[in-house]
Design a protein around this motif. Structure first.
Motif, short mmCIF file in Angstrom:
data_model
loop_
_atom_site.label_atom_id
_atom_site.label_comp_id
_atom_site.label_asym_id
_atom_site.label_seq_id
_atom_site.Cartn_x
_atom_site.Cartn_y
_atom_site.Cartn_z
N VAL A 65 0.86 -1.17 0.00
CA VAL A 65 0.00 0.00 0.00
C VAL A 65 0.90 1.23 0.00
O VAL A 65 1.83 1.32 0.81
N TRP A 66 0.65 2.13 -0.89
CA TRP A 66 1.40 3.39 -0.97
C TRP A 66 0.50 4.50 -0.45
O TRP A 66 -0.44 4.91 -1.14
N ILE A 67 0.76 4.97 0.77
CA ILE A 67 0.02 6.10 1.31
C ILE A 67 0.80 7.35 0.92
O ILE A 67 1.95 7.53 1.31
N CYS A 68 0.17 8.21 0.14
CA CYS A 68 0.93 9.26 -0.54
C CYS A 68 0.10 10.55 -0.63
O CYS A 68 -1.09 10.57 -0.35
N THR A 69 0.77 11.61 -1.05
CA THR A 69 0.09 12.87 -1.29
C THR A 69 -0.34 12.95 -2.75
O THR A 69 0.14 12.20 -3.60
N GLY A 70 -1.21 13.89 -3.03
CA GLY A 70 -1.62 14.11 -4.42
C GLY A 70 -0.45 14.52 -5.29
O GLY A 70 -0.35 14.11 -6.46
N GLU A 71 0.45 15.30 -4.74
CA GLU A 71 1.62 15.72 -5.50
C GLU A 71 2.49 14.53 -5.86
O GLU A 71 3.00 14.43 -6.99
N GLU A 72 2.65 13.59 -4.94
CA GLU A 72 3.45 12.40 -5.23
C GLU A 72 2.82 11.58 -6.34
O GLU A 72 3.51 11.06 -7.23
N ILE A 73 1.50 11.43 -6.29
CA ILE A 73 0.81 10.71 -7.36
C ILE A 73 1.00 11.43 -8.69
O ILE A 73 1.30 10.82 -9.72
N ALA A 74 0.83 12.75 -8.68
CA ALA A 74 0.95 13.52 -9.92
C ALA A 74 2.36 13.42 -10.50
O ALA A 74 2.53 13.22 -11.71
N ARG A 75 3.37 13.56 -9.66
CA ARG A 75 4.74 13.47 -10.17
C ARG A 75 5.04 12.06 -10.68
O ARG A 75 5.75 11.90 -11.68
N HIS A 76 4.52 11.06 -10.00
CA HIS A 76 4.68 9.68 -10.48
C HIS A 76 4.06 9.54 -11.87
O HIS A 76 4.68 8.94 -12.77
N TRP A 77 2.86 10.09 -12.05
CA TRP A 77 2.18 9.95 -13.33
C TRP A 77 2.90 10.73 -14.43
O TRP A 77 3.04 10.25 -15.56
N HIS A 78 3.36 11.93 -14.10
CA HIS A 78 4.12 12.72 -15.07
C HIS A 78 5.37 11.96 -15.54
O HIS A 78 5.75 12.03 -16.72
N THR A 79 5.99 11.21 -14.61
CA THR A 79 7.21 10.49 -14.95
C THR A 79 6.94 9.21 -15.74
O THR A 79 7.59 8.95 -16.77
#
Length: 305
Positions: A283-297
């Motif tokens: 389970v990855w408990i994360c912030t919205g920014e972390e999700i966004a940067r992951h998706w951008h990458t």
């Protein structure tokens, strides 16, 4: 057969969702959003014609042309006490969340703003005001977007890269792209993974939110009554996504409000749910920014044809 261009996407990812490649091979990315809205809600003190009527946790109807003292105090409970309880519960479990901060309200409580930043939470712009922007003039909304981003940067030391109006207008996303500097917005309820949208010829990332896996059902009088209601509902949502995530990893958005879940008898359900989640691996408990940067990458915007 319909041949006209239709501006909505009713298909999305279709039957087979892409593998989001979450860090550590996580089955579920859990994004927790804490709404901080006190001081930005409808109020004649803020130049509005009536008091707040949405998610007041009192059941009081709006008051025209005057202050509603009990409604005001219910919002104040969130900023005075509820937010500190939620921050403590998150902190004890080493969890960082996204704080959906209404800028005009956060300005009025710098102590809590500094505590959020010190704890490592992401500050997402929740607009300049906590109002329905559906019919707000475009020029006014444009000015509010700039004012909110400038204010959050001044209060926290970092410009927000995420946005969540909550009650956006048809112009909101276009105005965000026009303003620039935002990695993503969350004004969507339509999926369980992020996705790209073309906004005026520019790619823009949307990270869906949820009004369903959300404590707002404590505030409407017809949803959750006890912490057990909240815990069971959120647990069942997580368990389903976790099972599906073995083959198709998903994202779960958990929406919280300091004046709702921050009440003692309700906060118990939040603590139980987080403990349940942390008993699981992958389970990855994360912030919205972390999700966004992951998706951008890992899933960059598609090239234009």
């Amino acid at each position: 057969m319909t041949t006209q261009i239709y501006p909505r996407d009713l298909v999305g990812f279709g039957a087979k969702m892409p593998n989001p490649k979450w860090p550590g091979g996580a089955r579920v990315a859990l994004q927790i959003a804490v709404n901080y809205e006190a001081g930005g809600e409808m109020n004649i003190l803020h130049g509005d014609p009536h008091s707040e009527e949405v998610l007041t946790d009192t059941g009081f109807p709006r008051v025209e042309g005057a202050r509603s003292m009990m409604t005001e105090s219910s919002f104040e409970y969130g900023s005075r006490r509820g937010i500190w309880r939620v921050l403590r519960i998150l902190g004890e479990r080493g969890i960082r969340a996204s704080i959906f901060a209404v800028a005009s309200g956060l300005e009025r409580n710098p102590e809590v703003a500094h505590a959020m930043v010190e704890a490592g939470h992401e500050i997402v712009s929740h607009g300049w005001r906590w109002i329905d922007y559906q019919y707000v003039p475009e020029a006014t909304e444009r000015e509010h977007i700039k004012r909110a981003a400038d204010s959050i940067e001044a209060v926290t030391g970092k410009r927000p890269v995420g946005w969540m109006t909550g009650r956006p207008s048809p112009n909101t996303r276009r105005l965000l792209v026009e303003a620039g500097g935002f990695l993503y917005d969350r004004d969507s309820l339509n999926d369980e993974l992020p996705y790209w949208e073309d906004v005026g010829g520019k790619p823009h990332l949307v990270v869906p939110y949820s009004y369903e896996t959300n404590d707002n059902r404590f505030g409407d009088g017809v949803g959750f009554s006890t912490s057990e209601d909240f815990y069971i509902y959120m647990r069942d949502a997580f368990d389903m996504l976790y099972a599906e995530g073995e083959s198709e990893p998903r994202m779960m958005s958990l929406g919280l409000h300091d004046r709702l879940i921050g009440r003692p008898a309700r906060a118990v359900g939040l603590a139980r749910f987080l403990d349940h989640v942390q008993k699981h691996d992958k389970v990855w408990i994360c912030t919205g920014e972390e999700i966004a940067r992951h998706w951008h990458t890992h899933f960059p915007a598609p090239a234009k044809a």
